[in-house]
Design a protein around this motif. Structure first.
Motif, PDB file in Angstrom:
ATOM      1  N   GLU A  23       0.827  -1.214   0.000  1.00  0.00           N
ATOM      2  CA  GLU A  23       0.000   0.000   0.000  1.00  0.00           C
ATOM      3  C   GLU A  23       0.859   1.260   0.000  1.00  0.00           C
ATOM      4  OE1 GLU A  23      -3.101   0.110   2.925  1.00  0.00           O
ATOM      5  OE2 GLU A  23      -3.443  -2.057   2.749  1.00  0.00           O
ATOM      6  N   PHE A  24       2.135   1.118   0.373  1.00  0.00           N
ATOM      7  CA  PHE A  24       3.013   2.281   0.479  1.00  0.00           C
ATOM      8  C   PHE A  24       4.003   2.391  -0.667  1.00  0.00           C
ATOM      9  CE2 PHE A  24       1.461   1.116   4.604  1.00  0.00           C
ATOM     10  CZ  PHE A  24       0.979   2.330   5.075  1.00  0.00           C
ATOM     11  N   ASN A  51      12.531   1.827  -2.507  1.00  0.00           N
ATOM     12  CA  ASN A  51      12.437   3.271  -2.328  1.00  0.00           C
ATOM     13  C   ASN A  51      12.439   3.595  -0.827  1.00  0.00           C
ATOM     14  OD1 ASN A  51      11.034   5.835  -1.799  1.00  0.00           O
ATOM     15  ND2 ASN A  51      10.814   5.927  -4.022  1.00  0.00           N
ATOM     16  N   ASP A  52      13.489   4.277  -0.343  1.00  0.00           N
ATOM     17  CA  ASP A  52      13.616   4.569   1.090  1.00  0.00           C
ATOM     18  C   ASP A  52      12.488   5.456   1.613  1.00  0.00           C
ATOM     19  OD1 ASP A  52      15.867   3.028   1.140  1.00  0.00           O
ATOM     20  OD2 ASP A  52      17.275   4.674   1.499  1.00  0.00           O
ATOM     21  N   GLY A  53      12.018   6.390   0.789  1.00  0.00           N
ATOM     22  CA  GLY A  53      10.922   7.265   1.218  1.00  0.00           C
ATOM     23  C   GLY A  53       9.649   6.469   1.473  1.00  0.00           C
ATOM     24  N   GLU A  54       9.332   5.569   0.551  1.00  0.00           N
ATOM     25  CA  GLU A  54       8.148   4.715   0.726  1.00  0.00           C
ATOM     26  C   GLU A  54       8.338   3.780   1.916  1.00  0.00           C
ATOM     27  OE1 GLU A  54       6.999   4.582  -4.040  1.00  0.00           O
ATOM     28  OE2 GLU A  54       7.917   2.831  -3.110  1.00  0.00           O
ATOM     29  N   ASN A  56      10.162   4.311   4.642  1.00  0.00           N
ATOM     30  CA  ASN A  56       9.999   5.069   5.886  1.00  0.00           C
ATOM     31  C   ASN A  56       8.537   5.372   6.171  1.00  0.00           C
ATOM     32  OD1 ASN A  56      12.679   5.280   6.875  1.00  0.00           O
ATOM     33  ND2 ASN A  56      13.130   6.800   5.315  1.00  0.00           N
ATOM     34  N   GLU A  57       7.778   5.670   5.119  1.00  0.00           N
ATOM     35  CA  GLU A  57       6.345   5.913   5.273  1.00  0.00           C
ATOM     36  C   GLU A  57       5.644   4.652   5.794  1.00  0.00           C
ATOM     37  OE1 GLU A  57       2.713   7.223   2.356  1.00  0.00           O
ATOM     38  OE2 GLU A  57       4.736   7.834   1.771  1.00  0.00           O
ATOM     39  N   ALA A  58       6.011   3.492   5.253  1.00  0.00           N
ATOM     40  CA  ALA A  58       5.427   2.227   5.693  1.00  0.00           C
ATOM     41  C   ALA A  58       5.783   1.943   7.154  1.00  0.00           C
ATOM     42  CB  ALA A  58       5.910   1.088   4.798  1.00  0.00           C
ATOM     43  N   GLU A  60       6.521   4.131   9.532  1.00  0.00           N
ATOM     44  CA  GLU A  60       5.762   5.057  10.387  1.00  0.00           C
ATOM     45  C   GLU A  60       4.312   4.608  10.535  1.00  0.00           C
ATOM     46  OE1 GLU A  60       6.465   8.091  12.053  1.00  0.00           O
ATOM     47  OE2 GLU A  60       8.521   7.371  11.805  1.00  0.00           O
ATOM     48  N   ALA A  61       3.698   4.218   9.427  1.00  0.00           N
ATOM     49  CA  ALA A  61       2.275   3.878   9.441  1.00  0.00           C
ATOM     50  C   ALA A  61       1.995   2.519  10.085  1.00  0.00           C
ATOM     51  CB  ALA A  61       1.731   3.901   8.016  1.00  0.00           C
TER      52      ALA A  61
END
Length: 89
Positions: A23-24, A51-54, A56-58, A60-61
């Motif tokens: 999902e991320f 992808n490091d940004g995705e 990190n988002e995963a 966190e969520a």
């Protein structure tokens, strides 16, 4: 980025991890660590996201979120520390 997922319910599959993290962003691999003798899940696994940004988002969520009835722990995987080898008799 390699991501560690702990406190997994023993019935969670690699596809469950792919779905949750997918999902991320892109998931390049998902592994559940199993006991080499019984084949049963050890309750933790790893997901690789390019992808490091995705990633990190995963993290966190999904950290402390519910997956199949258990609150999972999610963080960036650290390299395994070298353990001294045990003598074999």
């Amino acid at each position: 980025m390699n991501i560690y997922i702990g406190n997994l319910e023993y019935g969670v599959t690699e596809n469950d991890l792919r779905d949750a993290f997918g999902e991320f962003g892109e998931v390049s691999s998902a592994n559940i660590i199993t006991d080499k003798f019984t084949g049963r899940s050890k309750g933790f696994g790893f997901v690789e996201m390019p992808n490091d940004g995705e990633a990190n988002e995963a993290i966190e969520a999904l950290n402390d979120s519910d997956l199949n009835g258990r609150s999972i722990k999610v963080n960036q995987a650290r390299p395994r520390e070298e353990r001294p080898s045990r003598p074999r008799y």
